[in-house]
Design a protein around this motif. Structure first.
Motif, PDB file in Angstrom:
ATOM      1  N   CYS A   1       0.837  -1.194   0.000  1.00  0.00           N
ATOM      2  CA  CYS A   1       0.000   0.000   0.000  1.00  0.00           C
ATOM      3  C   CYS A   1       0.882   1.258   0.000  1.00  0.00           C
ATOM      4  O   CYS A   1       1.902   1.299   0.688  1.00  0.00           O
ATOM      5  CB  CYS A   1      -0.882  -0.032   1.246  1.00  0.00           C
ATOM      6  SG  CYS A   1      -1.950   1.389   1.421  1.00  0.00           S
TER       7      CYS A   1
ATOM      8  N   GLY B   1      -6.771  -2.123   4.406  1.00  0.00           N
ATOM      9  CA  GLY B   1      -6.651  -0.989   5.314  1.00  0.00           C
ATOM     10  C   GLY B   1      -6.623  -1.278   6.801  1.00  0.00           C
ATOM     11  O   GLY B   1      -6.788  -0.367   7.589  1.00  0.00           O
TER      12      GLY B   1
ATOM     13  N   CYS C   1      -1.117   4.232   6.416  1.00  0.00           N
ATOM     14  CA  CYS C   1      -1.814   2.943   6.496  1.00  0.00           C
ATOM     15  C   CYS C   1      -1.002   1.975   7.375  1.00  0.00           C
ATOM     16  O   CYS C   1       0.220   1.845   7.216  1.00  0.00           O
ATOM     17  CB  CYS C   1      -1.964   2.376   5.092  1.00  0.00           C
ATOM     18  SG  CYS C   1      -2.568   0.691   5.074  1.00  0.00           S
TER      19      CYS C   1
ATOM     20  N   CYS D   1      -5.950  -2.177  -1.016  1.00  0.00           N
ATOM     21  CA  CYS D   1      -5.614  -2.391   0.397  1.00  0.00           C
ATOM     22  C   CYS D   1      -6.884  -2.562   1.213  1.00  0.00           C
ATOM     23  O   CYS D   1      -7.863  -1.838   1.010  1.00  0.00           O
ATOM     24  CB  CYS D   1      -4.822  -1.184   0.887  1.00  0.00           C
ATOM     25  SG  CYS D   1      -4.266  -1.356   2.582  1.00  0.00           S
TER      26      CYS D   1
HETATM   27 ZN   LIG Z   1      -3.395   0.632   2.996  1.00  0.00          ZN
END
Ligand SMILES: [Zn+2]
Length: 186
Positions: A142, A185, A147, A183
């Protein structure tokens, strides 16, 4: 990997010692082209900096079919050469290294790369053509700096595949799959 290490690794693998060298080189070249396809199905916990222990079934089958190697031979070949394959440059990088070698050392020896020109293959498809290229994004992780997964260096594993067409100056158009990684996340 130096040759001494390689000989030690081959000591107990009778089936690999009989393999022709061109087959071994093809195995290394083909597997190195598939690094992203090898990594993508691995669990997130598997580092992208090291060759994984196991090949995905589709990659094992492709290498076995295309090189006429039985599954146990593919498995052993991967076990011995996986680190070599992981350090092997991608095809465009390998091409640049060869071009640089000729640029620096070729002229004084009167040598340059031989190019063989051939007409592009003409194909007619009556249904969806098979993809001849797979496009992955540059990043494995990512790119959002805040993140949590990016901070941990976890590779992106969620993907969407879209059909695409690559237009090239040299060889015309190729059907392709474009891989979009996203992603989750957390
Ligand atoms: Zn991410």
């Amino acid at each position: 990997m130096d040759l001494n290490t390689l000989l030690l690794l081959l000591r107990d693998r009778d089936n690999l010692r009989q393999l022709p060298l061109d087959k071994v080189l093809s195995f290394i070249t083909r597997a190195s082209v598939l690094k992203r396809d090898i990594m993508q199905p691995q669990p997130s916990s598997v580092s992208i900096d090291m060759a994984p222990i196991y090949l995905p079934p589709s990659v094992s089958q492709f290498l076995g079919d295309s090189l006429d190697m039985p599954p146990d031979c593919v498995h052993d070949c991967w076990a011995v050469f996986k680190d070599v394959i992981w350090d092997h440059p991608a095809s465009n990088e390998a091409k640049r290294v060869e071009t640089d070698a000729f640029r620096v050392h070729g002229k004084k020896c009167g040598l340059s790369e031989s190019l063989i020109s051939c007409a592009p293959a003409v194909a007619s498809y009556t249904s969806i053509p098979p993809a001849e290229r797979t496009i992955y994004p540059d990043q494995c992780c990512c790119i959002n700096p805040v993140c949590a997964r990016a901070t941990k260096g976890l590779p992106l594993k969620k993907e969407q595949q879209r059909p695409a067409v690559i237009f090239t100056a040299a060889d015309g158009a190729f059907p392709a799959w474009s891989i979009h990684l996203y992603c989750i996340g957390k």
